[in-house]
Scaffold this motif. Structure first.
Motif, PDB file in Angstrom:
ATOM      1  N   ASN A   1       0.780  -1.293  -0.029  1.00 13.97           N
ATOM      2  CA  ASN A   1      -0.029   0.115   0.039  1.00 13.97           C
ATOM      3  C   ASN A   1       1.096   1.365  -0.196  1.00 13.97           C
ATOM      4  O   ASN A   1       1.894   1.193   0.700  1.00 13.97           O
ATOM      5  CB  ASN A   1      -0.830   0.010   1.053  1.00 13.97           C
ATOM      6  N   HIS A   2       0.638   2.087  -0.800  1.00 13.34           N
ATOM      7  CA  HIS A   2       1.370   3.335  -0.806  1.00 13.34           C
ATOM      8  C   HIS A   2       1.591   4.309   0.578  1.00 13.34           C
ATOM      9  O   HIS A   2       2.342   4.989   0.751  1.00 13.34           O
ATOM     10  CB  HIS A   2       0.752   4.448  -1.999  1.00 13.34           C
ATOM     11  N   MET A   3       0.342   3.952   1.178  1.00 15.20           N
ATOM     12  CA  MET A   3       0.606   4.459   2.778  1.00 15.20           C
ATOM     13  C   MET A   3       1.448   3.586   3.704  1.00 15.20           C
ATOM     14  O   MET A   3       1.263   4.319   4.917  1.00 15.20           O
ATOM     15  CB  MET A   3      -0.898   4.817   3.206  1.00 15.20           C
TER      16      MET A   3
ATOM     17  N   SER B   1      -5.538  -3.411 -11.740  1.00 11.66           N
ATOM     18  CA  SER B   1      -5.204  -2.310 -12.711  1.00 11.66           C
ATOM     19  C   SER B   1      -4.604  -1.223 -12.101  1.00 11.66           C
ATOM     20  O   SER B   1      -4.892  -1.043 -11.004  1.00 11.66           O
ATOM     21  CB  SER B   1      -6.561  -2.076 -13.554  1.00 11.66           C
ATOM     22  N   TYR B   2      -4.223  -0.408 -12.933  1.00  9.81           N
ATOM     23  CA  TYR B   2      -3.247   0.761 -12.245  1.00  9.81           C
ATOM     24  C   TYR B   2      -4.227   1.827 -11.789  1.00  9.81           C
ATOM     25  O   TYR B   2      -3.959   2.518 -10.805  1.00  9.81           O
ATOM     26  CB  TYR B   2      -2.464   1.656 -13.542  1.00  9.81           C
ATOM     27  N   GLU B   3      -5.502   1.864 -12.488  1.00  8.13           N
ATOM     28  CA  GLU B   3      -6.662   2.635 -11.944  1.00  8.13           C
ATOM     29  C   GLU B   3      -7.185   2.340 -10.540  1.00  8.13           C
ATOM     30  O   GLU B   3      -7.403   3.125  -9.785  1.00  8.13           O
ATOM     31  CB  GLU B   3      -7.670   2.734 -12.803  1.00  8.13           C
ATOM     32  N   GLU B   4      -7.060   0.969 -10.433  1.00 11.38           N
ATOM     33  CA  GLU B   4      -7.424   0.460  -9.000  1.00 11.38           C
ATOM     34  C   GLU B   4      -6.581   0.709  -7.820  1.00 11.38           C
ATOM     35  O   GLU B   4      -6.755   0.723  -6.696  1.00 11.38           O
ATOM     36  CB  GLU B   4      -7.904  -0.944  -9.011  1.00 11.38           C
ATOM     37  N   CYS B   5      -5.314   0.722  -8.295  1.00  9.14           N
ATOM     38  CA  CYS B   5      -4.043   1.247  -7.258  1.00  9.14           C
ATOM     39  C   CYS B   5      -3.713   2.633  -7.169  1.00  9.14           C
ATOM     40  O   CYS B   5      -3.084   2.868  -6.188  1.00  9.14           O
ATOM     41  CB  CYS B   5      -2.578   0.291  -7.926  1.00  9.14           C
ATOM     42  N   TYR B   6      -4.180   3.409  -8.092  1.00 12.50           N
ATOM     43  CA  TYR B   6      -4.005   4.854  -7.994  1.00 12.50           C
ATOM     44  C   TYR B   6      -4.764   5.408  -6.754  1.00 12.50           C
ATOM     45  O   TYR B   6      -6.033   5.448  -6.667  1.00 12.50           O
ATOM     46  CB  TYR B   6      -4.343   5.567  -9.437  1.00 12.50           C
ATOM     47  N   CYS B   7      -4.253   6.496  -6.023  1.00 12.49           N
ATOM     48  CA  CYS B   7      -4.794   7.234  -5.138  1.00 12.49           C
ATOM     49  C   CYS B   7      -5.313   8.542  -5.721  1.00 12.49           C
ATOM     50  O   CYS B   7      -4.141   9.532  -5.840  1.00 12.49           O
ATOM     51  CB  CYS B   7      -4.157   7.302  -3.884  1.00 12.49           C
ATOM     52  N   GLU B   8      -6.371   9.077  -6.014  1.00 15.60           N
ATOM     53  CA  GLU B   8      -6.740  10.407  -6.559  1.00 15.60           C
ATOM     54  C   GLU B   8      -6.320  11.503  -5.342  1.00 15.60           C
ATOM     55  O   GLU B   8      -6.164  12.692  -5.660  1.00 15.60           O
ATOM     56  CB  GLU B   8      -8.066  10.313  -6.791  1.00 15.60           C
ATOM     57  N   THR B   9      -6.373  11.263  -3.967  1.00 16.58           N
ATOM     58  CA  THR B   9      -6.208  12.023  -3.137  1.00 16.58           C
ATOM     59  C   THR B   9      -4.783  12.461  -2.892  1.00 16.58           C
ATOM     60  O   THR B   9      -4.511  13.745  -2.957  1.00 16.58           O
ATOM     61  CB  THR B   9      -6.362  11.363  -1.828  1.00 16.58           C
ATOM     62  N   CYS B  10      -3.690  11.557  -3.129  1.00 14.30           N
ATOM     63  CA  CYS B  10      -2.339  12.053  -3.001  1.00 14.30           C
ATOM     64  C   CYS B  10      -1.640  11.923  -4.272  1.00 14.30           C
ATOM     65  O   CYS B  10      -0.414  12.316  -4.382  1.00 14.30           O
ATOM     66  CB  CYS B  10      -1.795  11.354  -1.706  1.00 14.30           C
ATOM     67  N   GLY B  11      -2.330  11.094  -5.387  1.00 17.61           N
ATOM     68  CA  GLY B  11      -1.356  11.032  -6.554  1.00 17.61           C
ATOM     69  C   GLY B  11      -0.465   9.858  -6.637  1.00 17.61           C
ATOM     70  O   GLY B  11       0.122   9.644  -7.553  1.00 17.61           O
ATOM     71  N   ASP B  12      -0.229   9.167  -5.332  1.00 20.91           N
ATOM     72  CA  ASP B  12       0.536   8.107  -5.400  1.00 20.91           C
ATOM     73  C   ASP B  12      -0.323   6.812  -5.662  1.00 20.91           C
ATOM     74  O   ASP B  12      -1.598   6.719  -5.981  1.00 20.91           O
ATOM     75  CB  ASP B  12       1.340   7.722  -3.937  1.00 20.91           C
TER      76      ASP B  12
END
Length: 75
Positions: free
Chosen positions: A6-8, A19-30
């Motif tokens: 997890n990026h956090m 998918s990339y979209e499922e892993c992407y966090c719109e809040t922080c961009g990571d």
């Protein structure tokens, strides 16, 4: 089982590759990232070990993660 970091911080699993979209966090961009695929506790530990054999998580955290995702440890 696909193992992700997890990026956090922390680990999680998925039965399918996300998918990339499922892993992407719109809040922080990571985004979260795929560590690899593993079917056993031993395979997970091998994925996480660096070249010096170090796993960047505490023993307690790893035991809990492995028990939750790969069944209780057999004593």
């Amino acid at each position: 089982m696909y193992v992700y970091e997890n990026h956090m911080g922390g680990l999680f699993t998925s039965d399918r590759e996300l998918s990339y979209e499922e892993c992407y966090c719109e809040t922080c961009g990571d985004s979260d990232w795929l560590i690899g695929e593993a079917d056993t506790r031993e395979e997970v530990l091998e994925l996480l070990r660096d070249e010096d054999g170090f796993i960047p998580y505490t023993d307690e955290y790893m035991q809990e993660f492995l028990n939750e995702n790969f069944g209780d440890d057999v004593e």
